[in-house]
Scaffold this motif. Structure first.
Motif, PDB file in Angstrom:
ATOM      1  N   ILE A   1      -3.202  59.472  37.558  1.00  0.00           N
ATOM      2  CA  ILE A   1      -1.779  59.802  37.599  1.00  0.00           C
ATOM      3  C   ILE A   1      -0.957  58.733  36.879  1.00  0.00           C
ATOM      4  CG2 ILE A   1       0.216  60.117  39.131  1.00  0.00           C
ATOM      5  CD1 ILE A   1      -1.793  61.387  41.135  1.00  0.00           C
TER       6      ILE A   1
ATOM      7  N   GLN B   1       1.334  59.634  33.732  1.00  0.00           N
ATOM      8  CA  GLN B   1       2.746  59.819  34.030  1.00  0.00           C
ATOM      9  C   GLN B   1       3.383  58.451  34.256  1.00  0.00           C
ATOM     10  OE1 GLN B   1       1.619  62.421  37.157  1.00  0.00           O
ATOM     11  NE2 GLN B   1       2.869  64.071  36.401  1.00  0.00           N
TER      12      GLN B   1
ATOM     13  N   GLU C   1       4.583  55.786  44.052  1.00  0.00           N
ATOM     14  CA  GLU C   1       4.878  57.186  43.709  1.00  0.00           C
ATOM     15  C   GLU C   1       3.592  57.946  43.393  1.00  0.00           C
ATOM     16  OE1 GLU C   1       9.253  56.703  41.623  1.00  0.00           O
ATOM     17  OE2 GLU C   1       7.454  56.100  40.535  1.00  0.00           O
TER      18      GLU C   1
ATOM     19  N   ARG D   1       1.889  58.916  46.519  1.00  0.00           N
ATOM     20  CA  ARG D   1       2.535  60.063  47.159  1.00  0.00           C
ATOM     21  C   ARG D   1       2.166  61.369  46.439  1.00  0.00           C
ATOM     22  NH1 ARG D   1       8.117  58.560  47.045  1.00  0.00           N
ATOM     23  NH2 ARG D   1       7.535  56.456  47.669  1.00  0.00           N
ATOM     24  N   LYS D   2       2.172  61.250  45.134  1.00  0.00           N
ATOM     25  CA  LYS D   2       1.819  62.415  44.305  1.00  0.00           C
ATOM     26  C   LYS D   2       0.374  62.868  44.611  1.00  0.00           C
ATOM     27  CE  LYS D   2       2.162  65.081  40.561  1.00  0.00           C
ATOM     28  NZ  LYS D   2       3.132  66.107  40.316  1.00  0.00           N
TER      29      LYS D   2
ATOM     30  N   GLU E   1       0.164  64.603  47.832  1.00  0.00           N
ATOM     31  CA  GLU E   1       0.753  65.942  47.687  1.00  0.00           C
ATOM     32  C   GLU E   1      -0.276  66.903  47.061  1.00  0.00           C
ATOM     33  OE1 GLU E   1       4.262  65.899  45.175  1.00  0.00           O
ATOM     34  OE2 GLU E   1       3.898  68.027  44.758  1.00  0.00           O
TER      35      GLU E   1
ATOM     36  N   SER F   1      -3.132  67.252  38.920  1.00  0.00           N
ATOM     37  CA  SER F   1      -2.230  66.163  39.276  1.00  0.00           C
ATOM     38  C   SER F   1      -1.298  65.758  38.135  1.00  0.00           C
ATOM     39  CB  SER F   1      -3.028  64.954  39.757  1.00  0.00           C
ATOM     40  OG  SER F   1      -3.873  64.508  38.724  1.00  0.00           O
TER      41      SER F   1
END
Lengths: 326, 329
Positions: free
Chosen positions: B121, B125, B131, B134-135, B138, B174
């Motif tokens: 991730i 990104q 973050e 958290r992603k 999720e 993701s």
């Protein structure tokens, strides 16, 4: 299950527990109950399909029956002889009559041996044939399974998956066995070769009056080949009976779920597939009561407390389920 | 099919070099996949299913592979014209992700699930570690693995095959991929676990509008999940159309054979004479790819074959059918 002289194999209350050792002195702390009280009779000339998810004890059951691993408890009577009380020499004699075809013909054939040696080895070891006798016999066996006899002087890598499985079958049949265990015989080959192998197995069965134990998780193969099927869950048989009847109308909730999970060409909607929640519980500490209650959609109070017995619910069908009792 | 397809493969031809010379592995006239649909490719082992998937992502090793001609258009852009760097930066993971058949070898065994997901991730990104965490959680929730936080701390070997495959799907999604290539995602999985994975993929396609290219050798899987499908034989699409049409009313002799070779039950014996063609038929250099094994071959088959429209969106590459004629059997 009555005493029948027609039975080639009788498995009586067979148990196999693998000890788990832990701590400094490798004390046995618990057991994996891989096979936990299985009883099946197999008649001569019958095909028994053994079905279940991986880890349910299918392979352990078969290995115990073949006497490759020692059972914890129980009896296996093959052709009237109790297998576990035999001495080494008698056991060796009896092993001739029980052969196995493994799942993956890429691993089960020695890549450094010529086909004639692969098929000839049991003839040499068990039947004591001389090398002059072995070659024509190997050629005969190769032709019987639909390969040309020139194949005797080739190595396994020169054959395709389906052809290799034919070699494995020829090897299994070299000693004229009475019982052949087919452990996922077609799972690593494609559909067209599968059709040919299944046809070959059917013909050989008729010709030599063989009895098969077929392990497969491809239910279409099991339904095509088997006369009887036994559905296993966590080391126990949950449903056993006539193959046609069980496929038409499965009674045990696990069998129903297993059958409904498989999409075929008639499945048009994903909604037609039913999923079982959760994974197979660990065989170290199987759930109390009915072993399937943790995933069973129909579980009632008694299922949590009491283990159901395998009982007759109609002619030639046994199930282990509290709901089906009444 | 008036709208512009999302993925459009045109005249794709891929050769492989070996000691015996060059051999054509893929020779596809056309595949159109619309946005948000699930497209199935049915084929036996060795027909080039995986080569096709890898070529879309330009992950095919070249040499020995060589793209002779053709286009793979993703929303009108030719992926084959992109450099490896561009593919890595713009396409892989961000637009197209792939789910491989063996979940054991796709995850790194020495890192936890969380570490692997966060790494991917962050690389793709502009997110900080928190973050990204958290992603990742999720995404794990999206693929319906319970206890997402606990899954994050586990090593791949602590997960079952089905759970691992779910982690891989989470990983694939993701970075916002809107197109997933699933190459036999349920191979080596138990049937009950397989059912769960199929449902998950279908849900992602329906709810998140992900486009799916589903590759499998079992027609049943395609039937349950895909709207349209193509049958691949030796690198050529020999029949395509809606899944229902292909599987219920197969026109090409090969598709017919394939479907009839699947055992059904004890009372319907497979008629080998109808199913298994003689393997030792005459090989021809040009013309129909299925010629040497076909039971219905004729003189016309030695000419080059074209995809012929037999009904609505149903196309067959076989000289038994003629363009514009009522080909109903």
């Amino acid at each position: 299950m009555n005493n029948n002289t027609n039975n080639i194999l009788e498995i009586k209350n067979l148990k196999k527990y693998f000890p788990i050792k832990s701590g400094f002195f490798s004390k046995v702390s618990s057991y994996v109950k891989a096979v936990d009280g299985v009883s099946i009779d197999i008649e001569k000339g019958e095909v028994l399909g053994l079905v279940g998810e991986s880890g349910c004890g299918k392979t352990t059951l078969v290995n115990t029956v073949l006497n490759l691993i020692e059972p914890t408890e129980g009896e296996v009577i093959f052709d009237g002889k109790e297998m576990f009380s035999l001495n080494k020499k008698d056991l060796r004699d009896i092993r001739k009559y029980i052969q196995i075809v493994f799942q993956d013909p890429f691993w089960s054939l020695n890549p450094r041996m010529l086909v004639k040696d692969i098929i000839g080895e049991p003839l040499d070891v068990q039947a004591g044939m001389s090398s002059l006798e072995i070659v024509p016999k190997v050629e005969e066996l190769l032709e019987m399974v639909g390969l040309s006899k020139e194949g005797a002087y080739k190595y396994p890598h020169e054959f395709s998956g389906g052809q290799r499985q034919r070699i494995a079958i020829a090897r299994a049949l070299a000693l004229m066995p009475k019982l052949v265990v087919l452990d996922e015989p077609t799972s690593s080959i494609d559909v067209l070769s599968q059709a040919q192998i299944l046809d070959l197995l059917g013909k050989l069965k008729e010709k030599f009056d063989l009895t098969y134990i077929l392990i497969s998780h491809d239910l279409s193969v099991v339904s095509y080949m088997s006369d009887k099927i036994a559905v296993m869950y966590l080391g126990k048989i949950v449903e056993y009976g006539d193959s046609r009847k069980i496929f038409e109308d499965p009674k045990h909730p696990y069998t129903q779920a297993l059958f409904a999970a498989i999409p075929d060409v008639d499945t048009e909607n994903i909604e037609d597939i039913i999923t079982l929640e959760g994974n197979v519980p660990s065989a170290i500490n199987p759930p109390q009561g009915c072993r399937f209650h943790t995933r069973c959609p129909k579980a009632i109070d008694i299922c949590f407390k009491q283990e159901p017995k395998l009982i007759n619910i109609d002619d030639e069908r046994l199930t282990a389920c509290h709901i089906l009792k009444s | 099919m008036s709208e512009k397809p999302y993925l459009h493969i045109k005249n794709l031809k891929i050769n492989f070099k070996s000691f015996e010379g060059e051999k054509t592995i893929i020779n596809i006239d056309e595949i159109k996949i619309n946005k948000g649909e699930a497209y199935g490719i049915i084929g036996e082992s060795g027909t080039g299913k995986t080569v096709l998937a890898l070529s879309i992502l330009q992950l095919l090793e070249m040499p020995p592979g060589k793209i002779v001609n053709g286009q793979i258009l993703l929303e009108g852009e030719d992926l084959l014209k992109k450099t490896q760097k561009q593919m890595q930066r713009e396409i892989r993971g961000k637009k197209i992700s792939m789910i491989f058949q063996d979940p054991m070898s796709t995850l790194n065994p020495v890192f936890t699930v969380g570490e692997q997901m966060i790494k991917v991730i962050i690389e793709n990104q502009k997110l900080n570690k928190k973050e990204a965490y958290r992603k990742a959680v999720e995404m794990i929730n999206i693929v319906k693995l319970p206890d997402a936080e606990r899954v994050m701390d586990k090593y791949p070997h602590e997960l079952s095959g089905g759970q691992r495959q779910r982690v891989i799907i989470a990983l694939a999604l993701s970075c916002g991929a809107e197109f997933i290539i699933a190459d036999e995602p349920t191979r080596n999985l138990d049937v009950t676990i397989q059912a769960g994975i199929l449902k998950l993929i279908k849900e992602l396609q329906r709810n998140l509008k992900v486009t799916v290219l589903f590759i499998a050798n079992n027609p049943g899987l395609i039937s349950a999940t895909c709207d349209n499908a193509g049958v691949l034989y030796k690198g050529e699409i020999i029949e395509k159309g809606t899944t229902k049409e292909i599987l219920k009313n197969p026109q090409h002799p090969y598709t017919f054979t394939l479907l009839n070779a699947i055992p059904k039950n004890k009372d319907t014996k497979i008629d080998l004479s109808k199913v298994i063609p003689p393997n030792d038929g005459e090989e021809i250099k040009e013309g129909c790819i299925y010629y040497n094994r076909c039971l219905k071959k004729q003189e016309n088959c030695k000419k080059e074959q074209k995809l012929i429209n037999v009904k609505d969106t149903h196309y067959v590459k076989c000289s038994l059918y003629k363009e514009g004629v009522n080909n109903e059997q």
